[in-house]
Design a protein around this motif. Structure first.
Motif, short mmCIF file in Angstrom:
data_model
loop_
_atom_site.label_atom_id
_atom_site.label_comp_id
_atom_site.label_asym_id
_atom_site.label_seq_id
_atom_site.Cartn_x
_atom_site.Cartn_y
_atom_site.Cartn_z
N ALA B 157 -13.13 -2.22 -5.53
CA ALA B 157 -12.45 -1.24 -6.38
C ALA B 157 -12.33 0.07 -5.61
O ALA B 157 -12.62 1.15 -6.12
CB ALA B 157 -13.19 -1.07 -7.71
N ALA B 158 -11.88 -0.06 -4.36
CA ALA B 158 -11.97 1.06 -3.42
C ALA B 158 -11.04 2.21 -3.75
O ALA B 158 -11.25 3.33 -3.29
CB ALA B 158 -11.67 0.56 -2.00
N SER B 159 -10.00 1.95 -4.53
CA SER B 159 -9.11 3.05 -4.91
C SER B 159 -9.59 3.71 -6.20
O SER B 159 -9.02 4.70 -6.64
CB SER B 159 -7.68 2.54 -5.09
N GLY B 160 -10.62 3.16 -6.79
CA GLY B 160 -11.10 3.64 -8.09
C GLY B 160 -12.03 4.83 -7.98
O GLY B 160 -12.31 5.33 -6.88
N ALA B 161 -12.52 5.26 -9.11
CA ALA B 161 -13.29 6.50 -9.19
C ALA B 161 -14.59 6.40 -8.39
O ALA B 161 -14.93 7.31 -7.63
CB ALA B 161 -13.62 6.81 -10.65
N VAL B 162 -15.30 5.31 -8.53
CA VAL B 162 -16.57 5.16 -7.82
C VAL B 162 -16.33 4.76 -6.36
O VAL B 162 -16.84 5.38 -5.43
CB VAL B 162 -17.47 4.10 -8.52
N GLY B 163 -15.52 3.72 -6.18
CA GLY B 163 -15.31 3.17 -4.84
C GLY B 163 -14.74 4.18 -3.87
O GLY B 163 -15.13 4.22 -2.69
N GLY B 182 -7.07 -4.30 -5.16
CA GLY B 182 -6.16 -5.33 -5.66
C GLY B 182 -4.71 -4.93 -5.44
O GLY B 182 -4.20 -4.08 -6.15
N GLY B 183 -4.06 -5.55 -4.49
CA GLY B 183 -2.63 -5.32 -4.27
C GLY B 183 -2.34 -4.39 -3.10
O GLY B 183 -3.19 -3.62 -2.66
N GLU B 184 -1.09 -4.48 -2.65
CA GLU B 184 -0.64 -3.78 -1.45
C GLU B 184 -0.68 -2.25 -1.61
O GLU B 184 -1.10 -1.54 -0.70
CB GLU B 184 0.79 -4.21 -1.15
N ASP B 185 -0.22 -1.77 -2.74
CA ASP B 185 -0.14 -0.32 -2.94
C ASP B 185 -1.52 0.33 -2.86
O ASP B 185 -1.71 1.34 -2.19
CB ASP B 185 0.46 0.01 -4.32
N LYS B 186 -2.46 -0.28 -3.57
CA LYS B 186 -3.82 0.28 -3.55
C LYS B 186 -4.40 0.22 -2.14
O LYS B 186 -5.03 1.17 -1.69
CB LYS B 186 -4.72 -0.47 -4.54
N ARG B 188 -2.85 0.25 0.70
CA ARG B 188 -2.22 1.24 1.56
C ARG B 188 -2.82 2.64 1.29
O ARG B 188 -3.15 3.38 2.20
CB ARG B 188 -0.71 1.25 1.34
N TYR B 189 -3.00 2.93 0.01
CA TYR B 189 -3.59 4.22 -0.37
C TYR B 189 -5.00 4.37 0.20
O TYR B 189 -5.36 5.42 0.76
CB TYR B 189 -3.60 4.32 -1.90
N VAL B 190 -5.78 3.31 0.11
CA VAL B 190 -7.17 3.35 0.58
C VAL B 190 -7.21 3.57 2.10
O VAL B 190 -8.00 4.38 2.61
CB VAL B 190 -7.92 2.06 0.18
N ALA B 191 -6.36 2.86 2.81
CA ALA B 191 -6.36 2.97 4.27
C ALA B 191 -5.74 4.29 4.73
O ALA B 191 -6.29 4.98 5.59
CB ALA B 191 -5.64 1.78 4.90
N GLU B 192 -4.62 4.66 4.13
CA GLU B 192 -3.88 5.81 4.66
C GLU B 192 -4.34 7.15 4.09
O GLU B 192 -4.54 8.11 4.83
CB GLU B 192 -2.37 5.63 4.41
N ILE B 200 -9.01 -4.59 2.33
CA ILE B 200 -8.64 -5.99 2.14
C ILE B 200 -8.19 -6.19 0.70
O ILE B 200 -8.83 -5.70 -0.23
CB ILE B 200 -9.85 -6.92 2.40
N ASP B 201 -7.11 -6.94 0.55
CA ASP B 201 -6.58 -7.24 -0.78
C ASP B 201 -7.31 -8.45 -1.35
O ASP B 201 -7.20 -9.55 -0.82
CB ASP B 201 -5.08 -7.51 -0.66
N HIS B 202 -8.04 -8.24 -2.45
CA HIS B 202 -8.82 -9.38 -2.96
C HIS B 202 -7.94 -10.43 -3.62
O HIS B 202 -8.40 -11.51 -3.98
CB HIS B 202 -9.93 -8.92 -3.91
#
Lengths: 343, 343
Positions: B157-163, B182-186, B188-192, B200-202
Motif C-alpha cells: 500500500a505504498a501510495s497510501g497514508a502509512v506506506g 495496485g496498478g500502474e498509476d500508483k 508510477r507515483y510511488v517510483a517517480e 511492484i504492482d501486486h
C-alpha cells in the motif's frame, strides 16, 4: 560402555532421514586415531551433548547453519581432555569445551576451544546448565521475554535443559511460572524440585483446558521450544503485549503434519497484530555471544548458592548415541541428555 | 456535497457485516443537532478520516479495541471546528483534532481533543501525514523496523497514508526501499514522486517473481500493513534477522480465505526460528503515544523542507462515506482517504 581401544569411532550422516532418524541414517565408521601435527592437539571426548537442533542440521534445507554433508561426522558440543599436544597453549590433561561431535577423538588447532577449570566439579555442566542450553534459556527469557514481577511465564519441556533454566530464572525474577512436561514423573519433578507454580502434562487428554486453568491471568511470556500442539494451546491464552522468544520447534523437526487442515498463518498474523505480540527467533551464540561471560558468572553463582537445580540424563557409551538421540526427539530423556564417552 | 442544514447526519452500525460492509450494515440516521450544556461544546466535522482498522471494529470479536455495539455511530478521527462553546478552554472557531466519527456534529467536554493551529495550511493533514497514519508509519518503521543504511525495506500500500511515510522515512535513513501498490498509476507515483527505488504492482501475474527481482539482497524490514498474498511473497525473501512490524492485515479484514489448503502456521514459526525474525504487532497510540510530539515536530520539519510528499484522496460529502469506505477496503483510493464533510 566407555571405550579405550586405539580406534576412533565416528558416527557419520549416511543419508538424510525421513522423519525420525534411524541407524541407517547415522552409521558408525571406525578409523585409526589421528596424530596431531605441529600446532595441533588430539582431543579425547569425555562428554557429548545431544540437543534437538542436531535434527535440523541433518536436513538439506536452508537453516541457521549450513546442513551437514553426507559423510560428515554428526556435530555436537563436547567436553574433551587434551590427550596429546603439539600446540603451545595447551598441555596434556587440559579440559576443554569443544565442538568435535559424535566421535571418540578429534584433532584441533585450538580454534573455537574454550578452556575449562580442570577441577570443576561437574565438567558435563559445561554442556548444559553453564553451556549452550542454559545460556539459551537465560538470554531468551531475560532479553526477549523480559518477565516482570507477577507476570505469567509458560515454558514447555520444563524438566529439560532449557526449560528448567527458563522457569527457575523467571521465578527468581518474581514471575509466576507454569511448566509443561510429558508424564507424571517429570511434572512432579518440575513442581516439587524446580518449584514451578504449576506443571501440566501435555499427554493429558484435556491438556489445553488444564493449561488455561493454570493461567487464570493469561500468559505474558511464552518461551517457545517445542511448537505444535503446545503452541496451539498457548496462542489463545496470550495476553496483550505478550512476548514469545522462539528457540526451537522440536515437534516440527521430524516433519509431523499439523493437526489442522486450514491455513492458520493468517490467524497467527492477526493475533500478533491484535494482541501486539512480539514473536522473535534467536540463535544463542550468534545473537548473544558477547553476553556469555556475564551469564556464566551469574549462573555459577546461583548454582553455588543452591538457587538453581539442574538434572542430567547421562547415557553411558558412544555406541548408544543413536538410540539416545531418537529418545531425545520423542521426549524420552529426563533432564539434559549427555553421552558419557570416556572417563 | 458538503452540508449545512440543521440536521445531524449520523452513520451507525445497523448489523455486523459478512465480508465487505454494505449500505445495509451501515445506515444513515438523521437527528436534531444537539445543544451543548455547561462545560460542553458543539463540534462541526470538517474532515473525517477513513482507515482500514474501522473494519475490525465492526466485528464482534476480541481485538485491540472493544467492538462497536449495534446502533453506535461509526468511529473515526476528525478535524472539527468549534461551533458553540460552553467550555472555558475553547472558543467558537477553534480548530481541533477529535474522534467524533461518521457524523456532522458531536458534543464534547474536551476530553481527548487536541487543539490545532487554526491557520495551519492543510488541516486534513492532521488526519494523515501528521496524524495517526503518518505516526504509525514513522514509529513502526523506526522503532521496530530500525532500518540501517543499505538495507532493503519493503512496504505495501505504498501510495497510501502509512506506506508512503514508511518508504520516504526509510529512504531518508539511507535504506533501499521497494514499494508494492495496485496498478500502474500508483506504481508510477510511488517510483517517480515518492522516489522509491522500485515499485511492484501486486496485480501483476508474476508479482512474486518481480518482487524477488526487485530485492536482490533479500528483505531486511517488511512493514506489514496488508497481509495475504503480499506476505506470502515476502516470507521466503526475508533475510536473517529481518524485522516485521505488523500494523495491519487489511486483506484479512473481510474474512477472505487463504489461498492455501495446508496449515502454514508451523512454516511461519519455523521461519521465525531459522531466520531469527522479529515479528511484532503494535497499535500506535497505545504503544507509542508519548512519542507523538517528537514525531509531529520531525515530520512538520521534513514537510516544510520538501523532504516528504503526501497525497490525499478527498471525497466530497458525508453521504458518500459508505462507498468511500468500501473503496478503501478494496484499494480503490489513491492517497490518504479523507471525507470532506463541511467547508
Amino acid at each position: 560402555m566407555t571405550q579405550s581401544s586405539p580406534i576412533n569411532r565416528r558416527f557419520v550422516l549416511a543419508k538424510r532421514p525421513q522423519g525420525m532418524p534411524t541407524g541407517e541414517d547415522i552409521v558408525l565408521k571406525e578409523e585409526e586415531i589421528p596424530q596431531p601435527g605441529k600446532g595441533q592437539m588430539l582431543l579425547r571426548t569425555l562428554y557429548l551433548s545431544l540437543d534437538p537442533y542436531m535434527r535440523g542440521r541433518m536436513d538439506d534445507a536452508e537453516s541457521y547453519s549450513a546442513p551437514l554433508a553426507i559423510g560428515d561426522v554428526m556435530v555436537g558440543g563436547t567436553v574433551c581432555r587434551v590427550e596429546k599436544s603439539e600446540h603451545p597453549d595447551y598441555q596434556q590433561g587440559d579440559l576443554v569445551l569443544a565442538y568435535t561431535g559424535w566421535q571418540d577423538y578429534a584433532l584441533s588447532d585450538g580454534e573455537g576451544l574454550q578452556k575449562l577449570d580442570a577441577n570443576m566439579p561437574h565438567p558435563s555442566y559445561a554442556l548444559g546448565l553453564l553451556g549452550m542450553p542454559g545460556f539459551t534459556g537465560y538470554m531468551g527469557l531475560t532479553d526477549i521475554g523480559n518477565p516482570q514481577k507477577g507476570e505469567t511465564v509458560v515454558v514447555a519441556a520444563a524438566s529439560g535443559a532449557v526449560g528448567s533454566v527458563v522457569g527457575q530464572v523467571a521465578k527468581l525474577r518474581g514471575a509466576r511460572i507454569v511448566g509443561i512436561a510429558g508424564g507424571e514423573d517429570k511434572c512432579r519433578y518440575v513442581a516439587e524440585t524446580l518449584k514451578f507454580d504449576a506443571c501440566i502434562d501435555h499427554k493429558a487428554p484435556d491438556f489445553a483446558g488444564q493449561l488455561k486453568k493454570a493461567c487464570p491471568q493469561g500468559i505474558d511470556v511464552y518461551f517457545e521450544n517445542v511448537g505444535g500442539a503446545v503452541f496451539d494451546a498457548v496462542l489463545p491464552l496470550l495476553n496483550t503485549k505478550a512476548r514469545v522468544p522462539v528457540c526451537g520447534v522440536i515437534s516440527q523437526y521430524n516433519g509431523q503434519n499439523s493437526a489442522f487442515t486450514e491455513d492458520r498463518l493468517p490467524l497467527l498474523m492477526g493475533t500478533i497484530l491484535k494482541k501486539r505480540l512480539r514473536v522473535q527467533g534467536f540463535i544463542i551464540f550468534q545473537d548473544y555471544g558477547e553476553h556469555y561471560p556475564e551469564f556464566f558468572k551469574q549462573m555459577s553463582q546461583w548454582l553455588s548458592e543452591g538457587k538453581i537445580q539442574f538434572r542430567e540424563d547421562i547415557v553411558d557409551g558412544l555406541e548408544n548415541v543413536v538410540e539416545a538421540f531418537r529418545g531425545l526427539l520423542s521426549g524420552k530423556n529426563f533432564g539434559k541428555l549427555i553421552v558419557k564417552v570416556a572417563e
